[in-house]
Enzyme design. Structure first.
Site, PDB file in Angstrom:
ATOM      1  CE  LYS A 137      -2.832  -1.773  11.535  1.00  0.00           C
ATOM      2  NZ  LYS A 137      -2.508  -0.705  10.916  1.00  0.00           N
ATOM      3  CG  ASN A 140       1.816   2.644   4.254  1.00  0.00           C
ATOM      4  OD1 ASN A 140       0.640   1.619   4.171  1.00  0.00           O
ATOM      5  ND2 ASN A 140       2.852   1.888   4.260  1.00  0.00           N
ATOM      6  CG  ASP A 174      12.718   0.630  12.940  1.00  0.00           C
ATOM      7  OD1 ASP A 174      11.288   0.809  13.275  1.00  0.00           O
ATOM      8  OD2 ASP A 174      13.645  -0.734  13.484  1.00  0.00           O
ATOM      9  CB  VAL A 175       7.864   3.905  12.522  1.00  0.00           C
ATOM     10  CG1 VAL A 175       7.891   4.311  11.103  1.00  0.00           C
ATOM     11  CG2 VAL A 175       7.467   2.669  12.741  1.00  0.00           C
ATOM     12  CB  ILE A 203      -0.928   0.242   1.310  1.00  0.00           C
ATOM     13  CG1 ILE A 203      -1.552  -1.516   0.877  1.00  0.00           C
ATOM     14  CG2 ILE A 203      -1.565   1.161   1.390  1.00  0.00           C
ATOM     15  CD1 ILE A 203      -2.885  -1.719   2.167  1.00  0.00           C
ATOM     16  CE1 TYR A 209      -2.443  -5.089  10.997  1.00  0.00           C
ATOM     17  CE2 TYR A 209      -4.624  -5.582  11.101  1.00  0.00           C
ATOM     18  CZ  TYR A 209      -3.251  -4.981  10.802  1.00  0.00           C
ATOM     19  OH  TYR A 209      -3.162  -4.069   9.331  1.00  0.00           O
TER      20      TYR A 209
HETATM   21  P1  NDP Z   1       3.712  -4.564   3.876  1.00  0.00           P
HETATM   22  O1  NDP Z   1       4.125  -5.649   4.363  1.00  0.00           O
HETATM   23  O2  NDP Z   1       3.330  -4.687   1.947  1.00  0.00           O
HETATM   24  O3  NDP Z   1       4.603  -3.440   3.788  1.00  0.00           O
HETATM   25  C1  NDP Z   1       5.160  -2.525   5.447  1.00  0.00           C
HETATM   26  C2  NDP Z   1       5.548  -1.685   4.714  1.00  0.00           C
HETATM   27  O4  NDP Z   1       6.545  -1.484   6.339  1.00  0.00           O
HETATM   28  C3  NDP Z   1       7.140  -2.764   4.221  1.00  0.00           C
HETATM   29  O5  NDP Z   1       7.382  -1.965   3.267  1.00  0.00           O
HETATM   30  C4  NDP Z   1       8.330  -2.262   5.759  1.00  0.00           C
HETATM   31  O6  NDP Z   1       9.027  -2.194   5.181  1.00  0.00           O
HETATM   32  C5  NDP Z   1       7.439  -1.094   6.403  1.00  0.00           C
HETATM   33  N1  NDP Z   1       7.351  -1.677   7.536  1.00  0.00           N
HETATM   34  C6  NDP Z   1       7.744  -2.270   8.279  1.00  0.00           C
HETATM   35  N2  NDP Z   1       7.577  -2.118   9.446  1.00  0.00           N
HETATM   36  C7  NDP Z   1       8.747  -1.286  10.087  1.00  0.00           C
HETATM   37  C8  NDP Z   1       9.253   0.039  10.934  1.00  0.00           C
HETATM   38  N3  NDP Z   1       9.273  -0.476  12.079  1.00  0.00           N
HETATM   39  N4  NDP Z   1       9.570   1.054  10.346  1.00  0.00           N
HETATM   40  C9  NDP Z   1       9.841   1.582   8.834  1.00  0.00           C
HETATM   41  N5  NDP Z   1       9.083   0.574   8.062  1.00  0.00           N
HETATM   42  C10 NDP Z   1       8.596  -0.594   8.492  1.00  0.00           C
HETATM   43  O7  NDP Z   1       2.292  -4.297   3.784  1.00  0.00           O
HETATM   44  P2  NDP Z   1       1.056  -4.010   3.429  1.00  0.00           P
HETATM   45  O8  NDP Z   1       0.711  -3.089   2.321  1.00  0.00           O
HETATM   46  O9  NDP Z   1       0.325  -4.491   3.351  1.00  0.00           O
HETATM   47  O10 NDP Z   1       0.235  -2.790   4.944  1.00  0.00           O
HETATM   48  C11 NDP Z   1       0.389  -1.146   4.617  1.00  0.00           C
HETATM   49  C12 NDP Z   1      -0.328  -0.717   6.069  1.00  0.00           C
HETATM   50  O11 NDP Z   1      -1.914  -1.057   5.476  1.00  0.00           O
HETATM   51  C13 NDP Z   1       0.206  -1.269   7.241  1.00  0.00           C
HETATM   52  O12 NDP Z   1      -0.516  -0.518   7.572  1.00  0.00           O
HETATM   53  C14 NDP Z   1      -1.180  -2.256   7.315  1.00  0.00           C
HETATM   54  O13 NDP Z   1      -1.423  -2.836   8.550  1.00  0.00           O
HETATM   55  C15 NDP Z   1      -2.318  -1.920   6.611  1.00  0.00           C
HETATM   56  N6  NDP Z   1      -3.302  -2.834   6.086  1.00  0.00           N
HETATM   57  C16 NDP Z   1      -3.367  -3.546   5.433  1.00  0.00           C
HETATM   58  C17 NDP Z   1      -4.434  -4.320   4.953  1.00  0.00           C
HETATM   59  C18 NDP Z   1      -4.120  -4.834   3.769  1.00  0.00           C
HETATM   60  O14 NDP Z   1      -4.912  -6.558   3.724  1.00  0.00           O
HETATM   61  N7  NDP Z   1      -2.741  -5.036   3.060  1.00  0.00           N
HETATM   62  C19 NDP Z   1      -5.299  -4.429   5.144  1.00  0.00           C
HETATM   63  C20 NDP Z   1      -5.835  -3.054   5.245  1.00  0.00           C
HETATM   64  C21 NDP Z   1      -4.732  -2.116   7.033  1.00  0.00           C
HETATM   65  P3  NDP Z   1      11.030  -2.273   5.822  1.00  0.00           P
HETATM   66  O15 NDP Z   1      10.481  -3.889   5.927  1.00  0.00           O
HETATM   67  O16 NDP Z   1      11.697  -2.262   4.617  1.00  0.00           O
HETATM   68  O17 NDP Z   1      10.469  -1.640   6.748  1.00  0.00           O
END
Ligand code: NDP
Length: 253
Positions: free
Chosen positions: A165, A93, A66-67, A23, A161
């Site tokens: 949220k 996100n 890292d957030v 996303i 989770y």
């Molecule tokens: P992905 O796993 O594809 O993307 C998540 C991204 O977050 C990764 O690129 C990761 O990159 C980054 N990330 C994770 N932890 C950290 C951190 N500590 N600091 C910085 N970056 C971080 O997931 P989605 O795109 O599916 O999800 C995106 C958001 O949407 C999330 O919040 C998820 O909960 C929410 N969501 C998703 C749904 C779905 O069906 N897919 C439904 C509803 C909500 P890296 O590992 O490089 O840090």
């Protein structure tokens, strides 16, 4: 001209956390197409997203942040301001998932989800707001909730989770009210099932979900970005403290 006036983001800078995949990647690409300069924060880098944006004629940088790490996030925002001159939009996100029930998980696993999904969103929102206030920018922050923060979404047992949220959605409302005085708007989006690396669930789980979604299909990342661009831009000037569900009708039932 009309579309640019209503939805254009030319001259704005957007930070996207977790923009290396899913996303966040689509949001970064489409915010850039709407005219924004984009900075992506992640743990492992987002060079592919930057490349796609640059190939489309946009401007983007990838920063390791890292957030969960307040200092790293503050420093990354400082770098964004130095590089692009300001920050107007945060698409907050970054998130992780855990398919465990309350009793299957332990307190450490619960905290790990909270650290990224709730504390991380808090850290990035506050860091963005501090910069916007310091620079006198009436910015827009868009946090990412989930339908899991609104309903308990069987057959997936994932208390941590869901709690994280729900926290994001209510925190959004609190921040929105607190930050009206600075001209900063804060909203959240709550997607349903979206095909991404995180959404890549086992077939049995998918088979259980599909009949429960009125549209009977997965959502695609492109189906979220119109809302994100709207919330980021001038058309949403009266919109704050709201959560926008995009879920194929799932939460209607
Ligand atoms: P992905 O796993 O594809 O993307 C998540 C991204 O977050 C990764 O690129 C990761 O990159 C980054 N990330 C994770 N932890 C950290 C951190 N500590 N600091 C910085 N970056 C971080 O997931 P989605 O795109 O599916 O999800 C995106 C958001 O949407 C999330 O919040 C998820 O909960 C929410 N969501 C998703 C749904 C779905 O069906 N897919 C439904 C509803 C909500 P890296 O590992 O490089 O840090």
């Amino acid at each position: 001209m009309f579309l640019e006036e209503k939805f254009g983001l030319s001259g704005k800078t957007a930070v996207v956390t977790g923009g290396g995949s899913g996303i966040g990647q689509q949001a970064a690409i489409d915010l850039a197409k709407a005219g924004a300069k984009v900075a992506i924060f992640s743990r492992s880098g987002a060079e592919e997203t930057v490349k796609i944006i640059q190939e489309n004629g946009g401007k983007a940088i990838s920063l390791i942040a890292d957030v969960r790490d307040e200092k790293a996030v503050e420093e990354a925002f400082e770098q964004v301001v130095n590089h692009f001159g300001g920050v107007h939009i945060l698409f907050n996100n970054a998130g992780i998932c855990q398919h465990k029930s309350a009793l299957e998980a332990d307190a450490e696993e619960f905290k790990a989800i909270m650290d990224t999904n709730l504390t991380g969103v808090y850290i990035a929102a506050c860091a963005a707001a501090r910069k916007m206030i310091a620079l006198g920018i009436p910015g827009s922050i868009i946090n990412v909730g989930s339908i899991s923060g609104k309903i308990v979404n069987l057959p997936q047992e994932q208390t941590s989770y869901n709690a994280s949220k729900a926290g994001v959605i209510h925190m959004t409302k609190s921040m929105a009210v607190e930050w009206v005085k600075y001209g900063i708007r804060v909203n959240s989006i709550s997607p349903g099932y979206i095909k991404t690396p995180m959404g890549d669930v086992p077939k049995e789980m998918e088979d259980a979900w599909m009949p429960m979604i009125p549209m009977h299909r997965w959502g695609h990342t492109e189906e979220l970005t119109g809302m994100i661009i709207y919330l980021a831009g001038p058309s949403a000037s009266l919109t704050t403290g709201q959560d926008f569900v995009i879920d194929g009708g799932y939460t209607c039932l």
